[in-house]
Design a protein around this motif. Structure first.
Motif, PDB file in Angstrom:
ATOM      1  N   VAL A  56       0.960  -1.233  -0.036  1.00 43.05           N
ATOM      2  CA  VAL A  56       0.000   0.044   0.105  1.00 43.05           C
ATOM      3  C   VAL A  56       0.712   1.308  -0.100  1.00 43.05           C
ATOM      4  O   VAL A  56       1.839   1.242   0.848  1.00 43.05           O
ATOM      5  CB  VAL A  56      -1.025   0.098   1.258  1.00 43.05           C
ATOM      6  N   PRO A  57       0.645   2.150  -0.744  1.00 40.93           N
ATOM      7  CA  PRO A  57       1.462   3.588  -1.000  1.00 40.93           C
ATOM      8  C   PRO A  57       1.386   3.986   0.601  1.00 40.93           C
ATOM      9  O   PRO A  57       0.197   4.192   1.272  1.00 40.93           O
ATOM     10  CB  PRO A  57       0.726   4.565  -1.582  1.00 40.93           C
ATOM     11  N   VAL A  58       2.522   4.439   1.236  1.00 44.27           N
ATOM     12  CA  VAL A  58       2.778   5.140   2.409  1.00 44.27           C
ATOM     13  C   VAL A  58       1.648   5.945   2.607  1.00 44.27           C
ATOM     14  O   VAL A  58       1.237   6.009   4.101  1.00 44.27           O
ATOM     15  CB  VAL A  58       4.164   5.512   2.610  1.00 44.27           C
ATOM     16  N   PRO A  59       1.402   6.990   1.782  1.00 42.29           N
ATOM     17  CA  PRO A  59       0.201   8.165   2.154  1.00 42.29           C
ATOM     18  C   PRO A  59      -1.100   7.456   2.798  1.00 42.29           C
ATOM     19  O   PRO A  59      -1.668   8.173   3.425  1.00 42.29           O
ATOM     20  CB  PRO A  59       0.253   9.077   1.131  1.00 42.29           C
ATOM     21  N   ARG A  60      -1.186   6.044   1.993  1.00 41.12           N
ATOM     22  CA  ARG A  60      -2.490   5.579   2.628  1.00 41.12           C
ATOM     23  C   ARG A  60      -2.488   4.618   3.647  1.00 41.12           C
ATOM     24  O   ARG A  60      -3.693   3.874   4.097  1.00 41.12           O
ATOM     25  CB  ARG A  60      -3.149   4.873   1.332  1.00 41.12           C
ATOM     26  N   TRP A  61      -1.657   4.396   4.495  1.00 43.52           N
ATOM     27  CA  TRP A  61      -1.391   3.610   5.767  1.00 43.52           C
ATOM     28  C   TRP A  61      -2.282   3.965   6.658  1.00 43.52           C
ATOM     29  O   TRP A  61      -2.404   5.378   6.989  1.00 43.52           O
ATOM     30  CB  TRP A  61       0.193   3.415   6.097  1.00 43.52           C
ATOM     31  N   SER A  62      -2.825   3.316   7.571  1.00 43.76           N
ATOM     32  CA  SER A  62      -3.844   3.833   8.397  1.00 43.76           C
ATOM     33  C   SER A  62      -3.057   3.463   9.962  1.00 43.76           C
ATOM     34  O   SER A  62      -1.974   2.649  10.195  1.00 43.76           O
ATOM     35  CB  SER A  62      -5.168   2.759   8.386  1.00 43.76           C
ATOM     36  N   LEU A  63      -3.894   3.942  10.998  1.00 41.75           N
ATOM     37  CA  LEU A  63      -3.367   3.658  12.283  1.00 41.75           C
ATOM     38  C   LEU A  63      -3.514   2.072  12.766  1.00 41.75           C
ATOM     39  O   LEU A  63      -4.256   1.426  12.186  1.00 41.75           O
ATOM     40  CB  LEU A  63      -3.919   4.432  13.093  1.00 41.75           C
ATOM     41  N   SER A  64      -2.471   1.784  13.558  1.00 36.60           N
ATOM     42  CA  SER A  64      -2.461   0.513  13.953  1.00 36.60           C
ATOM     43  C   SER A  64      -3.437   0.458  15.190  1.00 36.60           C
ATOM     44  O   SER A  64      -3.510   1.638  15.740  1.00 36.60           O
ATOM     45  CB  SER A  64      -1.210  -0.196  14.489  1.00 36.60           C
ATOM     46  N   PRO A  65      -3.688  -1.000  15.586  1.00 39.01           N
ATOM     47  CA  PRO A  65      -4.517  -0.901  17.178  1.00 39.01           C
ATOM     48  C   PRO A  65      -3.782  -0.087  18.117  1.00 39.01           C
ATOM     49  O   PRO A  65      -4.425   0.545  19.065  1.00 39.01           O
ATOM     50  CB  PRO A  65      -4.599  -2.301  17.300  1.00 39.01           C
ATOM     51  N   LEU A  66      -2.438  -0.350  18.238  1.00 36.75           N
ATOM     52  CA  LEU A  66      -1.929   0.328  19.189  1.00 36.75           C
ATOM     53  C   LEU A  66      -1.976   1.912  18.974  1.00 36.75           C
ATOM     54  O   LEU A  66      -1.804   2.548  20.087  1.00 36.75           O
ATOM     55  CB  LEU A  66      -0.264  -0.068  19.365  1.00 36.75           C
ATOM     56  N   GLY A  67      -1.595   2.439  17.792  1.00 37.15           N
ATOM     57  CA  GLY A  67      -1.664   3.902  17.587  1.00 37.15           C
ATOM     58  C   GLY A  67      -2.894   4.240  17.897  1.00 37.15           C
ATOM     59  O   GLY A  67      -3.369   5.549  18.460  1.00 37.15           O
ATOM     60  N   ARG A  68      -3.915   3.632  17.619  1.00 39.47           N
ATOM     61  CA  ARG A  68      -5.181   4.201  18.148  1.00 39.47           C
ATOM     62  C   ARG A  68      -5.627   4.336  19.595  1.00 39.47           C
ATOM     63  O   ARG A  68      -6.210   4.918  20.319  1.00 39.47           O
ATOM     64  CB  ARG A  68      -6.580   3.424  17.316  1.00 39.47           C
ATOM     65  N   GLU A  69      -5.214   3.183  20.231  1.00 34.79           N
ATOM     66  CA  GLU A  69      -5.140   2.864  21.679  1.00 34.79           C
ATOM     67  C   GLU A  69      -4.449   4.067  22.321  1.00 34.79           C
ATOM     68  O   GLU A  69      -4.998   4.795  23.613  1.00 34.79           O
ATOM     69  CB  GLU A  69      -4.381   1.441  22.065  1.00 34.79           C
ATOM     70  N   ARG A  70      -3.232   4.364  21.752  1.00 33.33           N
ATOM     71  CA  ARG A  70      -2.558   5.697  22.396  1.00 33.33           C
ATOM     72  C   ARG A  70      -3.180   6.929  22.261  1.00 33.33           C
ATOM     73  O   ARG A  70      -3.137   7.668  23.160  1.00 33.33           O
ATOM     74  CB  ARG A  70      -1.253   5.819  21.606  1.00 33.33           C
ATOM     75  N   LEU A  71      -3.797   7.139  21.145  1.00 34.22           N
ATOM     76  CA  LEU A  71      -4.584   8.246  21.039  1.00 34.22           C
ATOM     77  C   LEU A  71      -5.793   8.465  21.882  1.00 34.22           C
ATOM     78  O   LEU A  71      -6.191   9.354  22.391  1.00 34.22           O
ATOM     79  CB  LEU A  71      -5.095   8.683  19.539  1.00 34.22           C
ATOM     80  N   ALA A  72      -6.464   7.190  22.097  1.00 32.81           N
ATOM     81  CA  ALA A  72      -7.662   7.302  22.853  1.00 32.81           C
ATOM     82  C   ALA A  72      -7.409   7.532  24.389  1.00 32.81           C
ATOM     83  O   ALA A  72      -8.148   8.127  25.095  1.00 32.81           O
ATOM     84  CB  ALA A  72      -8.483   5.887  22.653  1.00 32.81           C
TER      85      ALA A  72
END
Length: 198
Positions: free
Chosen positions: A18-34
């Motif tokens: 997947v092109p890098v600009p279209r990468w999404s957050l991982s579960p850990l990334g979402r957990e840290r933001l939450a």
């Protein structure tokens, strides 16, 4: 005093297909933001302006859910253009990023030059702040151009010494909205001192 919080997106789902600009957050990334949803600096946000890359937009939307602030996307806040190489394995990426910061007036392996990325992100940040409502705002973006921005605002040379911690992203630096004076350089999202001057 109104404060601008530059937030680098946290951990992402790495997918070489997947092109890098279209990468999404991982579960850990979402957990840290939450986990920062109840923090005073998040609750005080009046607007969130995001890079147009998927991981930054997702970060902005999570901050918006926590603060009630509107989200807008600003052209020019994207990460340095690395499309000439596409995905690089971590050791090769780190070596190329070292060269990107060490030789800011050169295009390393076809990447956007650091001086050009810095000028672009500084101009985009200024436009974003001019358009945003009064009060505290967040810019949701990326570690590389975020480092270039903090160097520009601090009158520091482009140097990887000022890069975000090697924690997978999810860091914040803050600056005064009126004077553009940096209040503090990169701190992890979880740091209770975000927004407090160094």
């Amino acid at each position: 005093m109104s404060t601008v919080y530059y937030v680098s997106h946290p951990q992402v789902r790495v997918d070489p297909a997947v092109p890098v600009p279209r990468w999404s957050l991982s579960p850990l990334g979402r957990e840290r933001l939450a986990a920062v949803a109840g923090r005073p600096w998040v609750a005080a946000l009046k607007a969130i302006i995001s890079s147009d890359e998927a991981k930054a937009v997702e970060s902005a939307m999570m901050l918006a859910e926590a603060s009630g602030a509107p989200v807008s996307v600003m052209e020019g806040l994207h990460e340095n253009d690395r499309s000439a190489t596409g995905f690089l394995p971590p050791p090769e990426f780190e070596a190329t990023a070292d060269a990107f910061f060490a030789r800011p007036t050169h295009s390393v392996r076809g990447w956007e030059r650091a001086v050009d990325a810095q000028a672009r992100v500084l101009a985009a940040a200024r436009r974003a702040l001019e358009a945003a409502p009064a009060g505290d705002v967040a810019l949701a973006g990326h570690g590389g151009v975020g480092t270039l921005l903090t160097c520009a605002l601090s009158s520091l040379p482009i140097d990887r010494r000022f890069d975000q911690p090697p924690n997978g992203g999810g860091n914040v630096f803050a600056f005064d909205r009126s004077t553009l004076r940096v209040l503090h350089r990169w701190r992890p999202l979880e740091d209770a001192r975000i927004g407090e001057p160094e």
